[in-house]
Design a protein around this motif. Structure first.
Motif, PDB file in Angstrom:
ATOM      1  N   CYS A  86      -3.749  10.267 -10.249  1.00  0.00           N
ATOM      2  CA  CYS A  86      -4.652   9.279  -9.645  1.00  0.00           C
ATOM      3  C   CYS A  86      -5.479   8.597 -10.728  1.00  0.00           C
ATOM      4  O   CYS A  86      -5.708   7.384 -10.682  1.00  0.00           O
ATOM      5  CB  CYS A  86      -5.586   9.948  -8.643  1.00  0.00           C
ATOM      6  SG  CYS A  86      -4.807  10.431  -7.092  1.00  0.00           S
ATOM      7  N   ALA A 110      -8.131   1.648  -4.070  1.00  0.00           N
ATOM      8  CA  ALA A 110      -7.667   2.976  -3.666  1.00  0.00           C
ATOM      9  C   ALA A 110      -8.732   3.683  -2.842  1.00  0.00           C
ATOM     10  O   ALA A 110      -9.932   3.519  -3.096  1.00  0.00           O
ATOM     11  CB  ALA A 110      -7.312   3.819  -4.893  1.00  0.00           C
ATOM     12  N   ARG A 115     -13.244   4.229 -11.658  1.00  0.00           N
ATOM     13  CA  ARG A 115     -12.989   3.482 -10.432  1.00  0.00           C
ATOM     14  C   ARG A 115     -13.706   2.133 -10.430  1.00  0.00           C
ATOM     15  O   ARG A 115     -13.427   1.279  -9.600  1.00  0.00           O
ATOM     16  CB  ARG A 115     -13.419   4.303  -9.218  1.00  0.00           C
ATOM     17  CG  ARG A 115     -12.618   5.571  -9.000  1.00  0.00           C
ATOM     18  CD  ARG A 115     -11.165   5.273  -8.661  1.00  0.00           C
ATOM     19  NE  ARG A 115     -11.051   4.467  -7.455  1.00  0.00           N
ATOM     20  CZ  ARG A 115     -11.097   4.953  -6.220  1.00  0.00           C
ATOM     21  NH1 ARG A 115     -11.256   6.249  -6.009  1.00  0.00           N
ATOM     22  NH2 ARG A 115     -10.985   4.147  -5.173  1.00  0.00           N
ATOM     23  N   VAL A 163      -1.759  -2.353  -4.235  1.00  0.00           N
ATOM     24  CA  VAL A 163      -1.522  -2.954  -5.542  1.00  0.00           C
ATOM     25  C   VAL A 163      -0.536  -4.109  -5.399  1.00  0.00           C
ATOM     26  O   VAL A 163       0.324  -4.097  -4.508  1.00  0.00           O
ATOM     27  CB  VAL A 163      -0.962  -1.858  -6.499  1.00  0.00           C
ATOM     28  CG1 VAL A 163       0.353  -1.309  -6.006  1.00  0.00           C
ATOM     29  CG2 VAL A 163      -0.833  -2.346  -7.938  1.00  0.00           C
ATOM     30  N   LEU A 175      -3.362   5.996 -12.450  1.00  0.00           N
ATOM     31  CA  LEU A 175      -3.217   4.791 -11.629  1.00  0.00           C
ATOM     32  C   LEU A 175      -4.536   4.030 -11.519  1.00  0.00           C
ATOM     33  O   LEU A 175      -4.568   2.795 -11.621  1.00  0.00           O
ATOM     34  CB  LEU A 175      -2.735   5.172 -10.232  1.00  0.00           C
ATOM     35  CG  LEU A 175      -1.304   5.700 -10.113  1.00  0.00           C
ATOM     36  CD1 LEU A 175      -1.044   6.174  -8.685  1.00  0.00           C
ATOM     37  CD2 LEU A 175      -0.281   4.656 -10.508  1.00  0.00           C
ATOM     38  N   ASN A 176      -5.630   4.765 -11.320  1.00  0.00           N
ATOM     39  CA  ASN A 176      -6.923   4.123 -11.092  1.00  0.00           C
ATOM     40  C   ASN A 176      -7.491   3.462 -12.336  1.00  0.00           C
ATOM     41  O   ASN A 176      -8.478   2.726 -12.250  1.00  0.00           O
ATOM     42  CB  ASN A 176      -7.935   5.148 -10.563  1.00  0.00           C
ATOM     43  CG  ASN A 176      -7.618   5.606  -9.164  1.00  0.00           C
ATOM     44  OD1 ASN A 176      -6.859   4.978  -8.447  1.00  0.00           O
ATOM     45  ND2 ASN A 176      -8.192   6.732  -8.768  1.00  0.00           N
ATOM     46  N   GLU A 230      -9.326   7.632  -1.936  1.00  0.00           N
ATOM     47  CA  GLU A 230      -8.811   8.938  -2.379  1.00  0.00           C
ATOM     48  C   GLU A 230      -9.612  10.076  -1.753  1.00  0.00           C
ATOM     49  O   GLU A 230     -10.844   9.998  -1.650  1.00  0.00           O
ATOM     50  CB  GLU A 230      -8.912   9.000  -3.905  1.00  0.00           C
ATOM     51  CG  GLU A 230      -8.340  10.227  -4.546  1.00  0.00           C
ATOM     52  CD  GLU A 230      -8.488  10.159  -6.062  1.00  0.00           C
ATOM     53  OE1 GLU A 230      -8.710  11.223  -6.667  1.00  0.00           O
ATOM     54  OE2 GLU A 230      -8.405   9.061  -6.627  1.00  0.00           O
ATOM     55  N   TYR A 252      -5.999  -3.280  -8.307  1.00  0.00           N
ATOM     56  CA  TYR A 252      -5.671  -2.297  -7.282  1.00  0.00           C
ATOM     57  C   TYR A 252      -6.919  -1.999  -6.463  1.00  0.00           C
ATOM     58  O   TYR A 252      -8.047  -2.355  -6.842  1.00  0.00           O
ATOM     59  CB  TYR A 252      -5.182  -0.979  -7.925  1.00  0.00           C
ATOM     60  CG  TYR A 252      -6.331  -0.093  -8.383  1.00  0.00           C
ATOM     61  CD1 TYR A 252      -6.831   0.915  -7.558  1.00  0.00           C
ATOM     62  CD2 TYR A 252      -6.965  -0.294  -9.609  1.00  0.00           C
ATOM     63  CE1 TYR A 252      -7.906   1.694  -7.945  1.00  0.00           C
ATOM     64  CE2 TYR A 252      -8.037   0.483  -9.999  1.00  0.00           C
ATOM     65  CZ  TYR A 252      -8.506   1.473  -9.168  1.00  0.00           C
ATOM     66  OH  TYR A 252      -9.579   2.234  -9.561  1.00  0.00           O
ATOM     67  N   SER A 259       0.851  -1.197   0.000  1.00  0.00           N
ATOM     68  CA  SER A 259       0.000   0.000   0.000  1.00  0.00           C
ATOM     69  C   SER A 259       0.882   1.241   0.000  1.00  0.00           C
ATOM     70  O   SER A 259       1.693   1.420   0.905  1.00  0.00           O
ATOM     71  CB  SER A 259      -0.908   0.028   1.226  1.00  0.00           C
ATOM     72  OG  SER A 259      -1.918  -0.946   1.145  1.00  0.00           O
ATOM     73  N   THR A 263      -4.058   9.926  -1.482  1.00  0.00           N
ATOM     74  CA  THR A 263      -4.646   8.621  -1.768  1.00  0.00           C
ATOM     75  C   THR A 263      -3.836   7.517  -1.110  1.00  0.00           C
ATOM     76  O   THR A 263      -2.641   7.675  -0.839  1.00  0.00           O
ATOM     77  CB  THR A 263      -4.715   8.373  -3.294  1.00  0.00           C
ATOM     78  OG1 THR A 263      -5.451   7.173  -3.554  1.00  0.00           O
ATOM     79  CG2 THR A 263      -3.331   8.237  -3.906  1.00  0.00           C
ATOM     80  N   THR A 264      -4.503   6.415  -0.823  1.00  0.00           N
ATOM     81  CA  THR A 264      -3.826   5.160  -0.496  1.00  0.00           C
ATOM     82  C   THR A 264      -4.073   4.220  -1.661  1.00  0.00           C
ATOM     83  O   THR A 264      -5.231   3.957  -2.016  1.00  0.00           O
ATOM     84  CB  THR A 264      -4.377   4.534   0.798  1.00  0.00           C
ATOM     85  OG1 THR A 264      -4.180   5.438   1.877  1.00  0.00           O
ATOM     86  CG2 THR A 264      -3.654   3.230   1.101  1.00  0.00           C
ATOM     87  N   TYR A 265      -3.001   3.750  -2.248  1.00  0.00           N
ATOM     88  CA  TYR A 265      -3.090   2.923  -3.455  1.00  0.00           C
ATOM     89  C   TYR A 265      -2.487   1.560  -3.137  1.00  0.00           C
ATOM     90  O   TYR A 265      -1.285   1.433  -2.907  1.00  0.00           O
ATOM     91  CB  TYR A 265      -2.328   3.607  -4.593  1.00  0.00           C
ATOM     92  CG  TYR A 265      -2.504   2.971  -5.953  1.00  0.00           C
ATOM     93  CD1 TYR A 265      -3.689   3.147  -6.676  1.00  0.00           C
ATOM     94  CD2 TYR A 265      -1.483   2.215  -6.528  1.00  0.00           C
ATOM     95  CE1 TYR A 265      -3.848   2.584  -7.935  1.00  0.00           C
ATOM     96  CE2 TYR A 265      -1.638   1.648  -7.796  1.00  0.00           C
ATOM     97  CZ  TYR A 265      -2.818   1.839  -8.482  1.00  0.00           C
ATOM     98  OH  TYR A 265      -2.974   1.268  -9.733  1.00  0.00           O
TER      99      TYR A 265
END
Length: 445
Positions: free
Chosen positions: A91, A102, A311, A183, A94-95, A104, A100, A80, A179-181
């Protein structure tokens, strides 16, 4: 941009770095599942691999999977990233990738302040329109918010939140957020390689603006030992003589890896970031819409709306920026010509920084089931962002239904019919966990 590893995850060392040794060892265990023979009549298990094979064997096998592009064993090691100051558009990049999750910080319900990424002009326009929308909402919907509020404070907060949702359209997509991502380890390494393709050859102005952020992201991941680099591979094996001899015998060049920060993962399949349609030779974004059990649907929607939609990982989204600048006009002001003209003029004045209200062309592909049962059941709601609710309630689902009828696909059309021009609380089989008590099918806000 500041990135750290969630200390509560399982592959984090005491000094906050990603534990590549442990991850490679785990990868070696998972890789053994594919081909190890059963012996002595004992059922094969992961525990048996751990008990029968030493650190050297497991880590060497783990390195083999990275070098040989056999990446499923290294998808089990999850990390994370807790990221502060990441641009909204990044974001979105990545999203749009899969595998993943997330959380956000909402740009719908938080205020805007001037930063290195947000100009004074953006903040001025945001505050200008925040006041305008507060006034318009009070005038047009004051009684509604009064009815469903317990007190004046709650009423004011509700109005301000909705005003913020509309005012933020003026702010560029490089607005920083948090954000917390989460993956898979190998997936973030793949994404870094896709980012490197953009760094090496940006295809348009938006990509050029993204380059420094992509570089920063990769650099931060290297510092955290998240990135699998030549140097990190060397450091994982250098202190264990048996492992070092095993690996360097198979891969002699590893002896030269110390200090080399270049990424190890090779993009053998020549994959690109999935958000940008012009990087996809098979994109349907310029083709006619397709309707059936699988749907390909094109429309124009704002960056902010696309960010809501992408998302939903059950569908695939991609976008292009049209040649002519267009923007979303919130319905709450559409009957006021003076405000509309002012809105368009202000939007035009910040078009160089890609305001969140700018319309982009979007293609989404997905199964009919996923579109109706996942995306629409989340977004066709009075509590959702208005724009995306309208995309599904007013445009997309009716278009799907009507075109299925026109194409003679009546059996499928009958299955879609119960979803047409309804909010999700009217969908068959749906049970709302928190009824709002005031669903509005034709709301302006």
């Amino acid at each position: 941009m500041k990135i750290k590893l969630d200390p509560m995850q399982g592959y984090v060392t005491n000094n906050g770095l990603f534990d590549q040794k442990k991850a490679l060892e785990s990868t070696g265990v998972k890789a053994a599942i594919c081909y190890k023979e059963v012996s002595d009549g004992v059922p094969f298990s992961q525990d048996k691999v751990r008990e029968s094979e030493d650190f050297s064997t497991l880590v060497t096998r783990g390195i083999d999977t990275i070098f040989n592009d056999h990446t499923t064993p290294s998808e089990h090691q999850v990390l994370s990233l807790e990221i502060v100051g990441i641009p909204k558009i990044m974001c979105m990049v990545l999203n749009n990738e899969k595998q993943y999750t997330a959380d956000e910080r909402s740009l719908r319900y938080t205020s805007v302040e001037e930063t290195a990424n947000i100009s004074k002009k953006e903040v001025e326009l945001y505050n200008k329109w925040l006041k305008i929308y507060c006034d318009v909402i009070k005038e047009k919907l004051g009684s509604f918010y009064h009815k469903f509020s317990k007190n004046t404070t709650q009423e004011e907060k509700a109005i301000i939140k909705m005003a913020q949702e509309n005012a933020r359209y003026m702010v560029g997509v490089f607005m920083p957020t948090t954000t917390t991502y989460t993956v898979p380890w190998i997936q973030i390494n793949k994404i870094m390689v896709y980012m490197q393709k953009v760094i090496d050859n940006p295809l348009n102005n938006l990509e050029k603006l993204l380059v420094p952020y992509f570089k920063e992201f990769i650099d931060e991941c290297i510092k955290l030992d998240v990135a699998i680099t030549k140097d990190s591979i060397y450091k994982c094996i250098k202190d264990d003589e048996k492992t070092f001899d095993k690996v360097t015998k198979k891969y002699p060049l590893v002896k030269e890896y110390l200090g080399d920060k270049s990424l190890v993962y090779k993009n053998n399949k020549d994959v690109d970031l999935s958000l940008f349609a012009y990087r996809n030779p098979f994109t349907a974004i310029n083709d006619e819409n397709e309707y059936g059990y699988n749907v390909s649907y094109n429309n124009f929607e704002s960056f902010a709306c696309l960010a809501q939609e992408q998302r939903h990982r059950t569908i695939n989204c991609e976008m292009i920026i049209p040649d002519s600048f267009m923007c979303f006009v919130p319905p709450i002001i559409k009957d006021n010509k003076e405000l509309v003209n002012m809105w368009l003029k202000d939007m035009e004045s910040v078009k160089e920084i890609y305001p969140q209200g700018e319309l982009v062309k979007v293609n989404r592909c997905g199964t009919l089931k996923n579109i109706l049962k996942y995306v629409a059941q989340e977004r066709a709601c009075d509590r959702a962002q208005l724009e995306i609710e309208k995309v599904y309630v007013d445009d997309m689902i009716p278009d799907i239904y009507n075109n299925l009828i026109n194409e003679g696909k009546n059996d499928i059309a009958e299955k879609v019919k119960p979803y047409v021009k309804k909010l999700r609380c009217g969908f068959p089989g749906y049970h709302c966990p928190g009824t709002c008590g005031h669903p509005r099918i034709n709301r302006e806000l």
